[in-house]
Design an enzyme around this catalytic site. Sequence first.
Site, short mmCIF file in Angstrom:
data_model
loop_
_atom_site.label_atom_id
_atom_site.label_comp_id
_atom_site.label_asym_id
_atom_site.label_seq_id
_atom_site.Cartn_x
_atom_site.Cartn_y
_atom_site.Cartn_z
N ARG A 259 66.12 24.36 32.27
CA ARG A 259 66.36 25.81 32.25
C ARG A 259 65.97 26.40 33.60
NH1 ARG A 259 63.38 28.48 27.37
NH2 ARG A 259 64.81 27.21 26.12
N ARG B 164 57.69 33.75 30.69
CA ARG B 164 59.04 33.18 30.83
C ARG B 164 59.93 34.11 31.67
NH1 ARG B 164 60.28 29.52 26.68
NH2 ARG B 164 58.40 28.40 26.08
N LYS C 26 53.93 30.32 24.72
CA LYS C 26 54.92 31.02 25.54
C LYS C 26 54.65 32.54 25.52
CE LYS C 26 58.38 29.42 23.00
NZ LYS C 26 59.63 29.22 22.24
N LYS D 210 56.67 36.31 26.58
CA LYS D 210 57.97 36.86 26.98
C LYS D 210 57.90 38.37 27.22
CE LYS D 210 60.48 33.33 24.46
NZ LYS D 210 61.45 33.03 23.40
N CYS E 209 72.60 30.31 18.75
CA CYS E 209 71.72 29.48 19.58
C CYS E 209 72.38 28.13 19.81
CB CYS E 209 70.37 29.31 18.90
SG CYS E 209 70.47 28.17 17.51
N CYS F 83 69.30 20.27 20.41
CA CYS F 83 68.01 20.86 20.05
C CYS F 83 67.29 20.00 19.02
CB CYS F 83 68.19 22.28 19.52
SG CYS F 83 66.59 22.97 19.06
N CYS G 32 67.90 27.06 13.06
CA CYS G 32 66.59 26.91 12.38
C CYS G 32 65.87 28.25 12.47
CB CYS G 32 65.78 25.77 13.00
SG CYS G 32 64.86 26.22 14.47
N CYS H 34 66.14 31.59 18.00
CA CYS H 34 66.42 31.74 19.43
C CYS H 34 67.54 32.73 19.74
CB CYS H 34 66.74 30.38 20.05
SG CYS H 34 65.34 29.26 19.95
FE1 SRM Z 1 64.14 29.23 21.86
C1 SRM Z 1 62.34 26.49 21.09
C2 SRM Z 1 66.63 27.35 23.03
C3 SRM Z 1 65.51 31.98 23.25
C4 SRM Z 1 62.16 31.20 19.87
N1 SRM Z 1 64.39 27.25 22.08
C5 SRM Z 1 63.51 26.27 21.73
C6 SRM Z 1 63.98 24.90 22.23
C7 SRM Z 1 63.37 24.68 23.58
C8 SRM Z 1 63.78 23.73 21.26
C9 SRM Z 1 62.53 22.91 21.37
O1 SRM Z 1 61.42 23.46 21.43
O2 SRM Z 1 62.67 21.69 21.35
C10 SRM Z 1 65.51 25.18 22.32
C11 SRM Z 1 66.31 24.33 23.32
C12 SRM Z 1 67.53 23.78 22.64
C13 SRM Z 1 68.52 23.18 23.56
O3 SRM Z 1 68.97 22.04 23.27
O4 SRM Z 1 68.92 23.81 24.52
C14 SRM Z 1 65.53 26.68 22.52
N2 SRM Z 1 65.69 29.56 23.04
C15 SRM Z 1 66.67 28.67 23.33
C16 SRM Z 1 67.84 29.33 24.03
C17 SRM Z 1 68.53 28.46 25.07
C18 SRM Z 1 68.84 29.78 22.94
C19 SRM Z 1 70.16 30.26 23.44
O5 SRM Z 1 71.11 29.92 22.76
O6 SRM Z 1 70.27 30.97 24.43
C20 SRM Z 1 67.14 30.58 24.58
C21 SRM Z 1 66.56 30.39 25.94
C22 SRM Z 1 65.95 31.63 26.48
C23 SRM Z 1 65.48 31.57 27.89
O7 SRM Z 1 66.32 31.57 28.79
O8 SRM Z 1 64.27 31.56 28.12
C24 SRM Z 1 66.01 30.75 23.57
N3 SRM Z 1 63.83 31.24 21.67
C25 SRM Z 1 64.59 32.20 22.25
C26 SRM Z 1 64.32 33.47 21.63
C27 SRM Z 1 65.01 34.79 21.96
C28 SRM Z 1 64.26 35.58 22.99
O9 SRM Z 1 63.28 35.11 23.57
O10 SRM Z 1 64.66 36.71 23.24
C29 SRM Z 1 63.37 33.24 20.65
C30 SRM Z 1 62.82 34.30 19.65
C31 SRM Z 1 61.82 35.18 20.26
C32 SRM Z 1 60.47 34.54 20.23
O11 SRM Z 1 60.12 33.87 21.18
O12 SRM Z 1 59.77 34.69 19.23
C33 SRM Z 1 63.06 31.83 20.69
N4 SRM Z 1 62.49 28.90 20.72
C34 SRM Z 1 61.87 29.83 19.95
C35 SRM Z 1 60.84 29.19 19.18
C36 SRM Z 1 59.87 29.88 18.19
C37 SRM Z 1 58.70 30.42 18.90
C38 SRM Z 1 57.66 30.97 17.97
O13 SRM Z 1 56.78 31.68 18.45
O14 SRM Z 1 57.66 30.70 16.79
C39 SRM Z 1 60.89 27.82 19.52
C40 SRM Z 1 59.99 26.71 18.98
C41 SRM Z 1 58.64 26.68 19.62
O15 SRM Z 1 58.36 27.36 20.60
O16 SRM Z 1 57.83 25.94 19.09
C42 SRM Z 1 61.95 27.68 20.49
FE1 SF4 Z 2 66.99 25.05 18.34
FE2 SF4 Z 2 66.18 26.50 16.29
FE3 SF4 Z 2 66.19 27.54 18.75
FE4 SF4 Z 2 68.46 27.12 17.53
S1 SF4 Z 2 66.86 28.52 16.83
S2 SF4 Z 2 67.99 26.54 19.65
S3 SF4 Z 2 68.06 25.31 16.37
S4 SF4 Z 2 64.93 25.89 18.07
#
Ligand code: SRM
Ligand code: SF4
Length: 591
Positions: free
Chosen positions: A82, A151, A224, A226, A451, A457, A496, A500
Amino acid sequence: MSDETPTTAAPAAKPTAVELVKTASNYLAGDIAKELDDEAPGFGKPSIQLLKNHGTYQQDDREQRKAKEGAKSSREISFMIRTCVPGGKLTAAQLLAAIDLGDEVGNGTIRLTTRQAIQHHGVVKGDLKPFMQRVHDIQMTTLAACGDVERNIMCCPAPIHNHPVRAEMQATLDKLAKHLAPRTRAYYEIWLTDPDTGEKTLAGGTSGDKDVEPIYGPTYLPRKFKTAFALPEDNCTDIYANDLGFLVVHEGGKILGYNVLAGGGMGVTPSAAKTFPALAKRLGFVPPEDVLAIAEAIVKVQRDYGNRTDRKTARLKYTIHNMGLDAFRTKVEEYFGKPLAPCHPADVHGFDDHIGWFEQGDGKYFYGLNVENGRIHDRVVSEQGGGFRLKTALRRILHDIKPGARITAHQSLLFTDLTITDRERIVKILHDHGVKTSEEISTLRRWSMACVALPTCGLAVAESERVLPGLIDSLEPEVAKLGLSHDAFTVRMTGCPNACARPYNSDIGIVGRTLGKYTLFLGGRLLGDRLNTQYKDVVPFEHLSREITAVLACYKAERHAGETLGDFCHRKGVDAVRTWADEWLAGARGA
Ligand code: SRM
Ligand code: SF4
């Protein structure tokens, strides 16, 4: 207090394994450099954790796993990388280089993320270092794109020059992004040393040396973190879903200050009742000159009081929940060194995704191109036609016209600094490559977002990006039949509950429950300032279209004039909507 060496909260309980890894890592260096040079296709567990802070995740294609079952190793390791794009702002050359990297060492596609950044998939270990070096060469970085740090900071990307408030907000974001960037030398030493001389030095500082990371300290944050900036009239960055939000308060073209919001976050672990999605809380007001200081104070409070013994409850939303908002504010004031003024009454009341043609206010134009789920690729269906070549079209536009480029928080792209004649050229290039202009796609598709999910993922339990376009295809004629083609509402899908694509504040949230089954949520809204409510659980993918159509039929029949879908579902309540929709599905309402 704010200058003291960081301490950790809850000293009685054991720190998590990730905490131990960070502590022993000497500012995120660990054994990454050593393992980078060995023969193995991947890294050891501690390095995998540390690498996230360098912007990369070790993954494997989960479908390949099945295909390779029985082979010596059933996992073909590759990396997701990323790259940060603060405020989504980049040049044509930078975006072209990102597309080139996707072709040369990635899987041939790139993805614009929900936080205005760029993701590559399928990079093998041997290409990591050249990748980071190329990113550095184009004045970008992957450092802190993931990991337990601040981030990519979000900001409305629209280049509206006769609105000085936007320019000032974007400049403040740039300063804040620099201020909160990790300062460890590990990143430079691992990825950016000269490959010919092989010269390397140890990462800067020693554990406990607060000067290396004056804000983060040696163990960085518990989780993390944000941050987003938004305007009351334009919450395109979904400020309430962030750990830290700066809502601009402005009058007469001048920024008076910012309402500071804290503790938003979406991710949930269904098996852990202690986890929940939360909207950020309104904490107080600061003048423009205090943005860096208040952000630093909040980050430091989270550093010192966030939970380092359980990663499931380590985000700022839980710190605030456990401390209570007033006690949290008092602690922040202590670190800030003065009291926080109460919030200004300004709050979000508008939302603009910036899709379509707009004047910039400086004689130039910008064009917002909807990129479905942020995926930039060529999708050639057959020799005879079908599909589209978005990646090739973008190459042409970026190469020939050289516009500025900006990524929106809705995974789409703005071309900026265009002249009036560029309009025809852009439309022609898009059409020549079978790409629909934003004007040619439905409102439904425009406001949808998915997502990544499968196959890369590791946390996905269901499909998302690969199935949402098909779901939208099947919904479009139903929406048209109901006469709702011009109604804007957000449909957000995730594979899930980590959320995201921010499904929990959308009008319609579709969250992966298990393979092929989803939980449906209703009642959030475009403004992003309200969480939605669970409507139906374990819905098979094949039923989603008719379930959603039934909800839309209910909305059409019973809404008040001017009421949005989310507001309608919220007012009526999910139980009443479900009763009505189930009757409609059963034919009792003349379906
Ligand atoms: Fe996310 C984890 C993709 C925005 C909440 N997110 C992941 C991971 C890295 C999976 C992993 O941990 O193994 C995903 C990568 C999958 C892949 O194959 O690419 C992933 N997140 C993404 C992206 C690429 C989704 C997208 O389709 O654009 C977004 C990248 C953003 C960026 O450029 O930084 C992305 N993730 C978000 C958002 C939305 C936001 O931030 O506005 C959220 C919800 C807001 C939040 O943070 O609460 C989000 N991602 C998570 C979580 C749950 C965090 C939590 O506190 O519970 C995880 C899992 C974790 O961190 O354990 C996660
Ligand atoms: Fe992966 Fe879940 Fe985030 Fe989708 S919402 S990119 S399935 S961690």
